[in-house]
Design an enzyme around this catalytic site. Structure first.
Site, mmCIF file in Angstrom:
data_model
loop_
_atom_site.group_PDB
_atom_site.id
_atom_site.type_symbol
_atom_site.label_atom_id
_atom_site.label_comp_id
_atom_site.label_asym_id
_atom_site.label_seq_id
_atom_site.Cartn_x
_atom_site.Cartn_y
_atom_site.Cartn_z
ATOM 1 N N ASP A 85 -18.062 80.108 17.014
ATOM 2 C CA ASP A 85 -19.139 80.388 17.962
ATOM 3 C C ASP A 85 -19.185 81.901 18.150
ATOM 4 O O ASP A 85 -18.136 82.538 18.283
ATOM 5 C CB ASP A 85 -18.837 79.767 19.324
ATOM 6 C CG ASP A 85 -19.188 78.290 19.419
ATOM 7 O OD1 ASP A 85 -19.286 77.635 18.366
ATOM 8 O OD2 ASP A 85 -19.334 77.792 20.548
ATOM 9 N N HIS A 142 -12.768 77.878 12.292
ATOM 10 C CA HIS A 142 -12.837 76.679 11.464
ATOM 11 C C HIS A 142 -13.197 77.023 10.016
ATOM 12 O O HIS A 142 -13.739 78.080 9.727
ATOM 13 C CB HIS A 142 -13.860 75.706 12.052
ATOM 14 C CG HIS A 142 -13.475 75.204 13.415
ATOM 15 N ND1 HIS A 142 -12.941 73.962 13.621
ATOM 16 C CD2 HIS A 142 -13.527 75.803 14.638
ATOM 17 C CE1 HIS A 142 -12.681 73.802 14.919
ATOM 18 N NE2 HIS A 142 -13.031 74.911 15.552
ATOM 19 N N SER A 244 -12.636 88.107 19.348
ATOM 20 C CA SER A 244 -12.520 89.162 18.350
ATOM 21 C C SER A 244 -13.597 88.992 17.296
ATOM 22 O O SER A 244 -14.729 88.650 17.621
ATOM 23 C CB SER A 244 -11.123 89.166 17.728
ATOM 24 O OG SER A 244 -10.928 90.362 17.005
#
Length: 282
Positions: A85, A142, A244
């Protein structure tokens, strides 16, 4: 403010914040988490556990899971899934070995990958995708494609902030900050997933290694070719304990980006960001 970064004790500040984030101070921790949620406008209804009382520490809150049904992973066989995200900082074609950091700011694959020309040569004229995870975002990372882990290179470095203002002002930021370069073998060729550290980020963590800690020897290369560590598209491979940047690299002529994905646009993990180009086997 960004000009102050070079003078701040980056690692000391990050260690202090990292230590504070592990403290379990009961009602005080819950109060601080509520302030954080209010300040950043975090939607806790997306969290697997919306109740603040579920999180004994800031780290537990930072690494919270989301409700799985809210982040379906793209099902098209050739699709590349967003690993995170966040906000798309930049994306597109690598010009020779030059990547765009921001307007008027570039850096090289060789520098990003630890000054290893042979490793960098595999991505010349390829494609890249850079995503920024803000403090309010989900912090787990992911897998974009099915793949097998072959190598991880931990490169020590600075801990500049990676927020948009810093990216636009700090030269070669991503090639100077601490980072973990994860190389995967996919059916479509090599893929790099690079986890970039930043100021106040507690640590970089991967599911196969745990917390990635700098060593006295400098760059550390971990070879996993004989370990047969495989991941399916959408599976978790790591996390940050604050927020980050993640960078993807692909070799030349192996992928096409989704035209709906553009710099400064928002993304959710699992969304379609591109498709792979089938490689013909002679």
């Amino acid at each position: 403010m960004t000009k102050l970064h070079k003078y701040l004790p980056q690692r000391t500040l990050s260690k202090i914040v990292g230590w504070l984030a592990t403290r379990e101070w009961g009602l005080l921790t819950q109060w601080a988490i509520r302030l954080f949620i209010r300040h950043y406008g975090i939607n806790m209804q997306e969290a697997q556990y919306p109740d603040i009382g579920h999180y004994p520490s800031f780290n537990a809150f930072f690494t919270r899971y989301l409700k799985r049904e809210l982040r379906p992973v793209v099902e098209e066989p050739l699709a590349i899934a967003s690993p995170v995200d966040g906000i798309i900082s930049e994306m597109g074609q690598i010009k020779g070995e030059n990547l765009i950091q921001a307007k008027n700011h570039h850096y090289t694959i060789t520098a990003l990958l630890g000054e290893d020309p042979s490793r960098a040569s595999q991505f010349l004229d390829g494609d890249f995708f850079t995503a920024y995870l803000a403090p309010k975002n989900y912090h787990r990372i992911h897998m974009p494609l099915d793949g097998r882990l072959i190598e991880m290179i931990h490169i020590p470095g600075k801990l500049f902030s990676v927020n948009p203002a810093s990216v636009q002002t700090v030269p070669r930021l991503f090639a100077r900050n601490e980072r973990a370069v994860c190389l995967f073998e996919t059916e479509n060729g090599l893929m790099a997933v690079i986890l970039v550290g930043a100021m106040l980020v507690g640590s970089i963590n991967t599911v196969w290694h745990g917390t990635v800690v700098p060593t006295a020897e400098g760059i550390a290369v971990h070879n996993y070719r004989e370990k047969n560590i495989k991941f399916k598209r959408g599976e978790e491979i790591g996390h940050f304990k604050m927020g980050s940047t993640v960078i993807l690299l692909f070799p030349k002529n192996t992928i096409q980006w989704n035209p709906n994905c553009q710099p400064k646009g928002t993304i959710c993990y699992g969304e379609n960001i591109g498709t792979v180009s089938l490689i013909e086997v002679a």
